[in-house]
Motif scaffolding. Structure first.
Motif, mmCIF file in Angstrom:
data_model
loop_
_atom_site.group_PDB
_atom_site.id
_atom_site.type_symbol
_atom_site.label_atom_id
_atom_site.label_comp_id
_atom_site.label_asym_id
_atom_site.label_seq_id
_atom_site.Cartn_x
_atom_site.Cartn_y
_atom_site.Cartn_z
ATOM 1 N N GLU A 70 7.389 71.017 -45.581
ATOM 2 C CA GLU A 70 6.206 71.836 -45.283
ATOM 3 C C GLU A 70 6.604 73.079 -44.480
ATOM 4 N N ILE A 71 7.579 72.940 -43.604
ATOM 5 C CA ILE A 71 8.064 74.057 -42.778
ATOM 6 C C ILE A 71 8.706 75.141 -43.648
ATOM 7 N N LEU A 72 9.294 74.732 -44.773
ATOM 8 C CA LEU A 72 10.016 75.661 -45.649
ATOM 9 C C LEU A 72 9.134 76.318 -46.706
ATOM 10 N N MET A 73 7.912 75.839 -46.845
ATOM 11 C CA MET A 73 7.027 76.320 -47.904
ATOM 12 C C MET A 73 6.612 77.773 -47.692
ATOM 13 N N PRO A 74 6.269 78.461 -48.796
ATOM 14 C CA PRO A 74 5.767 79.839 -48.704
ATOM 15 C C PRO A 74 4.445 79.896 -47.936
ATOM 16 N N GLU A 75 4.096 81.086 -47.475
ATOM 17 C CA GLU A 75 2.851 81.270 -46.728
ATOM 18 C C GLU A 75 1.613 81.013 -47.586
ATOM 19 N N ASN A 76 1.734 81.193 -48.908
ATOM 20 C CA ASN A 76 0.568 81.032 -49.783
ATOM 21 C C ASN A 76 0.351 79.580 -50.214
ATOM 22 N N ILE A 77 0.779 78.642 -49.364
ATOM 23 C CA ILE A 77 0.592 77.231 -49.695
ATOM 24 C C ILE A 77 -0.865 76.839 -49.459
ATOM 25 N N ASP A 78 -1.446 76.167 -50.444
ATOM 26 C CA ASP A 78 -2.829 75.709 -50.337
ATOM 27 C C ASP A 78 -2.892 74.262 -49.864
ATOM 28 N N LYS A 79 -1.847 73.488 -50.187
ATOM 29 C CA LYS A 79 -1.878 72.067 -49.887
ATOM 30 C C LYS A 79 -0.464 71.551 -49.706
ATOM 31 N N PHE A 80 -0.287 70.644 -48.750
ATOM 32 C CA PHE A 80 0.963 69.915 -48.591
ATOM 33 C C PHE A 80 0.596 68.533 -48.081
ATOM 34 N N GLU A 81 1.024 67.512 -48.815
ATOM 35 C CA GLU A 81 0.670 66.146 -48.449
ATOM 36 C C GLU A 81 1.847 65.222 -48.708
ATOM 37 N N VAL A 82 2.229 64.456 -47.691
ATOM 38 C CA VAL A 82 3.275 63.446 -47.851
ATOM 39 C C VAL A 82 2.614 62.210 -48.441
ATOM 40 N N LEU A 83 3.128 61.750 -49.588
ATOM 41 C CA LEU A 83 2.544 60.591 -50.262
ATOM 42 C C LEU A 83 3.214 59.287 -49.847
ATOM 43 N N ASP A 84 4.525 59.337 -49.635
ATOM 44 C CA ASP A 84 5.278 58.208 -49.091
ATOM 45 C C ASP A 84 6.589 58.754 -48.539
ATOM 46 N N ALA A 85 7.488 57.890 -48.120
ATOM 47 C CA ALA A 85 8.719 58.332 -47.458
ATOM 48 C C ALA A 85 9.603 59.208 -48.344
#
Length: 131
Positions: free
Chosen positions: A28-43
């Motif tokens: 998530e820290i590395l994602m572009p600024e235009n990210i709409d969603k980031f979700e961890v689903l499992d490990a």
């Protein structure tokens, strides 16, 4: 389709880089600024969406300690991998290279080549944020 972006030199050793990247919530820290969603689903799995793009689910497929991490599409509909190669250049420095490999028809490849290249370049640029 194969895409590579320029390698990124970091003031972190290969072990620090590897340990940061195998913890998938750190992407998530590395994602572009235009990210709409980031979700961890499992490990080993996360889902993200960029503005104007469909959701993508990535799963940690391979881990080669301190050298290589392979993330792949969780769905077989659009099979692809994103590979992170980590090269130790000195005791406290490393170089990170990103490559994308996918099997797409010519039309799909033409449509996604530019957005994927831009995405990978942003991930690479943001590697400076590795704590």
């Amino acid at each position: 389709m194969h895409i590579e972006v320029a390698k990124k030199s970091l003031q972190k050793n290969n072990q620090e880089v590897y340990n940061f990247l195998i913890d998938i919530k750190n992407f998530e820290i590395l994602m572009p600024e235009n990210i709409d969603k980031f979700e961890v689903l499992d490990a080993n799995t996360f889902k993200f969406a960029l503005s104007g793009m469909p959701e993508i689910i990535l799963r940690l497929k391979e881990q080669h300690p301190y050298e290589k991490i392979v993330l792949g599409a969780a769905s077989d509909k659009l099979p692809f991998t994103l590979t992170v190669n980590i090269i130790a250049t000195s005791e406290n420095e490393s170089e990170v290279g990103l490559s994308f490999e996918g099997e797409f028809n010519a039309m799909m490849a033409m449509m996604i080549k530019s957005p994927i290249t831009n995405f990978m370049e942003t991930l690479s640029k943001n590697m400076d944020k590795i704590a």
